[in-house]
Design a protein around this motif. Structure first.
Motif, PDB file in Angstrom:
ATOM      1  N   LYS A 228      52.189  45.619  39.448  1.00 26.19           N
ATOM      2  CA  LYS A 228      51.269  46.061  40.500  1.00 26.19           C
ATOM      3  C   LYS A 228      50.196  47.004  39.961  1.00 26.19           C
ATOM      4  N   ASN A 229      50.529  47.750  38.933  1.00 22.88           N
ATOM      5  CA  ASN A 229      49.548  48.706  38.381  1.00 22.88           C
ATOM      6  C   ASN A 229      49.826  48.934  36.892  1.00 22.88           C
ATOM      7  N   CYS A 230      48.980  49.749  36.270  1.00 21.21           N
ATOM      8  CA  CYS A 230      49.102  49.973  34.822  1.00 21.21           C
ATOM      9  C   CYS A 230      50.445  50.595  34.452  1.00 21.21           C
ATOM     10  N   PHE A 231      50.969  51.467  35.331  1.00 26.94           N
ATOM     11  CA  PHE A 231      52.249  52.104  35.019  1.00 26.94           C
ATOM     12  C   PHE A 231      53.355  51.052  34.891  1.00 26.94           C
ATOM     13  N   VAL A 232      53.443  50.161  35.871  1.00 27.24           N
ATOM     14  CA  VAL A 232      54.476  49.122  35.841  1.00 27.24           C
ATOM     15  C   VAL A 232      54.259  48.217  34.623  1.00 27.24           C
ATOM     16  N   ALA A 233      52.986  47.881  34.370  1.00 29.25           N
ATOM     17  CA  ALA A 233      52.662  46.965  33.263  1.00 29.25           C
ATOM     18  C   ALA A 233      53.143  47.520  31.927  1.00 29.25           C
ATOM     19  N   THR A 234      52.967  48.813  31.720  1.00 26.61           N
ATOM     20  CA  THR A 234      53.338  49.370  30.412  1.00 26.61           C
ATOM     21  C   THR A 234      54.798  49.794  30.357  1.00 26.61           C
ATOM     22  N   PHE A 235      55.427  50.039  31.529  1.00 27.52           N
ATOM     23  CA  PHE A 235      56.837  50.459  31.513  1.00 27.52           C
ATOM     24  C   PHE A 235      57.776  49.287  31.229  1.00 27.52           C
ATOM     25  N   MET A 236      57.473  48.130  31.832  1.00 23.88           N
ATOM     26  CA  MET A 236      58.358  46.976  31.667  1.00 23.88           C
ATOM     27  C   MET A 236      57.916  46.171  30.445  1.00 23.88           C
ATOM     28  N   LEU A 349      42.201  37.516  14.954  1.00 23.27           N
ATOM     29  CA  LEU A 349      43.180  37.466  16.035  1.00 23.27           C
ATOM     30  C   LEU A 349      42.644  36.599  17.161  1.00 23.27           C
ATOM     31  N   VAL A 350      43.578  36.026  17.917  1.00 23.02           N
ATOM     32  CA  VAL A 350      43.220  35.179  19.046  1.00 23.02           C
ATOM     33  C   VAL A 350      43.904  35.732  20.287  1.00 23.02           C
ATOM     34  N   ILE A 351      43.166  35.896  21.368  1.00 20.47           N
ATOM     35  CA  ILE A 351      43.788  36.323  22.625  1.00 20.47           C
ATOM     36  C   ILE A 351      43.980  35.097  23.505  1.00 20.47           C
ATOM     37  N   ASP A 352      45.212  34.841  23.871  1.00 21.89           N
ATOM     38  CA  ASP A 352      45.529  33.706  24.738  1.00 21.89           C
ATOM     39  C   ASP A 352      45.062  34.050  26.154  1.00 21.89           C
ATOM     40  N   ASN A 353      43.922  33.458  26.554  1.00 20.61           N
ATOM     41  CA  ASN A 353      43.307  33.898  27.820  1.00 20.61           C
ATOM     42  C   ASN A 353      43.963  33.300  29.063  1.00 20.61           C
ATOM     43  N   THR A 354      45.086  32.614  28.878  1.00 24.31           N
ATOM     44  CA  THR A 354      45.820  32.140  30.062  1.00 24.31           C
ATOM     45  C   THR A 354      46.877  33.154  30.493  1.00 24.31           C
ATOM     46  N   LYS A 355      47.020  34.241  29.700  1.00 20.98           N
ATOM     47  CA  LYS A 355      48.118  35.181  29.978  1.00 20.98           C
ATOM     48  C   LYS A 355      47.633  36.605  30.189  1.00 20.98           C
ATOM     49  N   LEU A 356      46.441  36.770  30.757  1.00 21.71           N
ATOM     50  CA  LEU A 356      45.880  38.126  30.817  1.00 21.71           C
ATOM     51  C   LEU A 356      46.051  38.784  32.190  1.00 21.71           C
ATOM     52  N   HIS A 357      46.105  40.099  32.142  1.00 21.31           N
ATOM     53  CA  HIS A 357      46.171  40.916  33.358  1.00 21.31           C
ATOM     54  C   HIS A 357      44.882  41.726  33.444  1.00 21.31           C
ATOM     55  N   PHE A 358      44.473  42.062  34.671  1.00 24.68           N
ATOM     56  CA  PHE A 358      43.274  42.892  34.848  1.00 24.68           C
ATOM     57  C   PHE A 358      43.556  43.998  35.851  1.00 24.68           C
ATOM     58  N   PHE A 359      43.109  45.197  35.503  1.00 29.05           N
ATOM     59  CA  PHE A 359      43.340  46.354  36.364  1.00 29.05           C
ATOM     60  C   PHE A 359      42.012  47.055  36.648  1.00 29.05           C
ATOM     61  N   ASP A 360      41.912  47.637  37.838  1.00 22.31           N
ATOM     62  CA  ASP A 360      40.760  48.476  38.147  1.00 22.31           C
ATOM     63  C   ASP A 360      40.866  49.718  37.261  1.00 22.31           C
ATOM     64  N   THR A 361      39.807  50.014  36.515  1.00 19.99           N
ATOM     65  CA  THR A 361      39.892  51.092  35.535  1.00 19.99           C
ATOM     66  C   THR A 361      40.131  52.451  36.207  1.00 19.99           C
ATOM     67  N   LYS A 362      39.550  52.643  37.393  1.00 18.50           N
ATOM     68  CA  LYS A 362      39.725  53.943  38.078  1.00 18.50           C
ATOM     69  C   LYS A 362      41.085  54.074  38.758  1.00 18.50           C
ATOM     70  N   THR A 363      41.422  53.081  39.620  1.00 12.90           N
ATOM     71  CA  THR A 363      42.667  53.211  40.405  1.00 12.90           C
ATOM     72  C   THR A 363      43.889  52.745  39.618  1.00 12.90           C
ATOM     73  N   GLU A 364      43.691  52.012  38.545  1.00 13.60           N
ATOM     74  CA  GLU A 364      44.771  51.441  37.728  1.00 13.60           C
ATOM     75  C   GLU A 364      45.600  50.395  38.470  1.00 13.60           C
ATOM     76  N   GLU A 365      45.085  49.908  39.630  1.00 12.83           N
ATOM     77  CA  GLU A 365      45.795  48.865  40.387  1.00 12.83           C
ATOM     78  C   GLU A 365      45.442  47.487  39.821  1.00 12.83           C
ATOM     79  N   SER A 366      46.415  46.569  39.873  1.00  9.02           N
ATOM     80  CA  SER A 366      46.173  45.218  39.377  1.00  9.02           C
ATOM     81  C   SER A 366      45.208  44.467  40.292  1.00  9.02           C
TER      82      SER A 366
END
Ligand SMILES: Nc1ncnc2c1ncn2[C@@H]1O[C@H](COP(=O)(O)OP(=O)(O)O)[C@@H](O)[C@H]1O
Ligand SMILES: [Mg+2]
Length: 378
Positions: A228-236, A349-366
């Motif tokens: 849901k947000n950057c915290f969850v993304a980096t914790f799990m 390096l290659v970034i697999d663009n089918t597996k990306l996440h995006f977050f609002d930089t200010k609110t950190e919400e997905s």
């Protein structure tokens, strides 16, 4: 059949200015294995202790089967508990410690013996049954505490970091044992840990907390694939997800180190959400950062050159840390069939663009959260 509800639960300790748990809401269905996970001090033990009746609820309602039990004493809640500090009876043998709860409830002696023998075998304690707690190692004491809880069949099991004193191998076996016993007994279990691996491997649903508040509730797969947000993304997940600040414009994401073209569905989502020309934070797990011709051919608009800074050999994969401003380190997982990387060497390096996440930089919400969570609810 049991159902548990926590409604708008808050906890403020008398000697503290702030709430240790804020607005905690959760419904638990019969037989669920719930894991409360989060960094140290986020309010896991406080929440568990309120459920146990060992700590007053400052505000809110705790219900068992639809009945408010805020004021029901701990011993009348029909729960079995395991704490990090084992709290064994020092003068009793292991056998008597494990069987004590059954004895209190007037079970016949032969039934107690059979149950204790059974659970001791599951927990590798058979040869220690006649010893006193002080004659055991920390890990053995922790297993006795587990046995004492698991020998009973209450409405609810509560466990607070019950595996913290076991070595890695025993932790894995005991983890499996707890999951198996939970399936046998079918009672709701609420399990507290700071270890995301325990949460991922044991939970039906994970409740991830930070600073007294729930960040996200969902299955392990849901938290891992749709944080849901950057915290969850980096914790799990290990290694932690890479987060890179940059700008989205005309279908491309640009940061100091690279520009990549996003796939069409991500472009649509970002355009629809009004992020064209705005700053966004890109999230990429190490498994989405690759090397080698196969990946370069598959994602030609997602390549960039960088330098390897360090590597960790894991056997069937290697985690390589790269220089990628504005991040100092950026980890990718290179598997078999990908080229070896020497430190200080330049690599594409290659970034697999089918597996990306995006977050609002200010609110950190997905930005993709609500769209993807609809898929989970189907
Ligand atoms: N008895 C207490 N009195 C005052 N503050 C407490 C007490 N117990 C815990 N806290 C505070 O409440 C917060 C949550 O603690 P705790 O629930 O133990 O966290 P966790 O189990 O997630 O590590 C922390 O800031 C801690 O310092
Ligand atoms: Mg704790």
């Amino acid at each position: 059949m049991s159902k548990i509800s926590l409604r708008n639960i808050n906890k403020k300790y008398p000697n503290s200015d702030t709430c240790s748990v804020r607005d905690f809401n959760l419904d638990i269905e019969d037989g669920e294995f719930i894991v409360l996970v989060g960094p140290s001090g986020c309010g896991k033990s406080t929440t568990l202790r309120m459920i146990a009746g060992l700590e007053d609820i400052t505000d809110g309602e705790f219900l068992i089967n639809g009945e408010v039990v805020n004021d029901v004493s701990s011993k009348d809640r029909d729960i079995a508990m395991v704490f990090q500090s084992y709290a064994l009876y020092p003068h009793m043998s292991v056998r008597d410690n494990i069987g004590y709860g059954l004895k209190l409830r007037n079970y016949p002696g032969n039934e107690i013996k059979a149950s204790v023998d059974n659970i001791s075998e599951d927990l590798f304690l058979t040869e220690y049954l006649e010893r006193k707690p002080k004659e055991l190692s920390g890990g053995q004491r922790q297993r006795v505490a587990l046995g004492r809880a698991m020998v009973r069949t209450p409405k609810l099991y509560l466990m607070d970091e019950p595996l913290s004193n076991l070595d890695a191998k025993l932790r894995t076996t005991t983890r499996t044992e707890i999951s198996r016993m939970h399936k046998d007994k079918g009672a709701i279990t609420i399990y507290v840990t700071h270890d995301q691996v325990e949460a991922m491997t044991m939970a039906d649903r994970i409740v991830l907390m930070s600073m007294g508040e729930i960040q996200q509730i969902g299955s392990p797969k849901e938290l891992f694939t749709n944080p849901k947000n950057c915290f969850v993304a980096t914790f799990m997940g290990m290694p932690s997800m890479n987060l890179i600040e940059g700008t989205y414009e005309g279908g491309q994401f640009t940061c100091q180190s690279f520009t990549i073209t996003l796939n069409e569905s991500d472009q649509q989502i970002l355009n629809d959400a009004g992020y064209n020309g705005k700053s966004v934070t890109l999230g990429a797990r190490s498994s989405a950062i690759r090397s080698g011709k196969k990946y370069r051919d598959a994602f030609p608009d997602c390549c960039f050159e960088t330098t390897a800074m360090n590597s960790e050999y894991l056997g069937d994969a290697i985690n390589v840390f790269f220089n990628a401003a504005p991040m100092n380190l950026f980890v990718g997982t290179l598997g078999t069939g990908e080229p070896d990387v020497a430190i200080d060497e330049k690599i594409t390096l290659v970034i697999d663009n089918t597996k990306l996440h995006f977050f609002d930089t200010k609110t950190e919400e997905s930005i993709k959260y609500s769209i993807k969570s609809a898929e989970f609810k189907k």
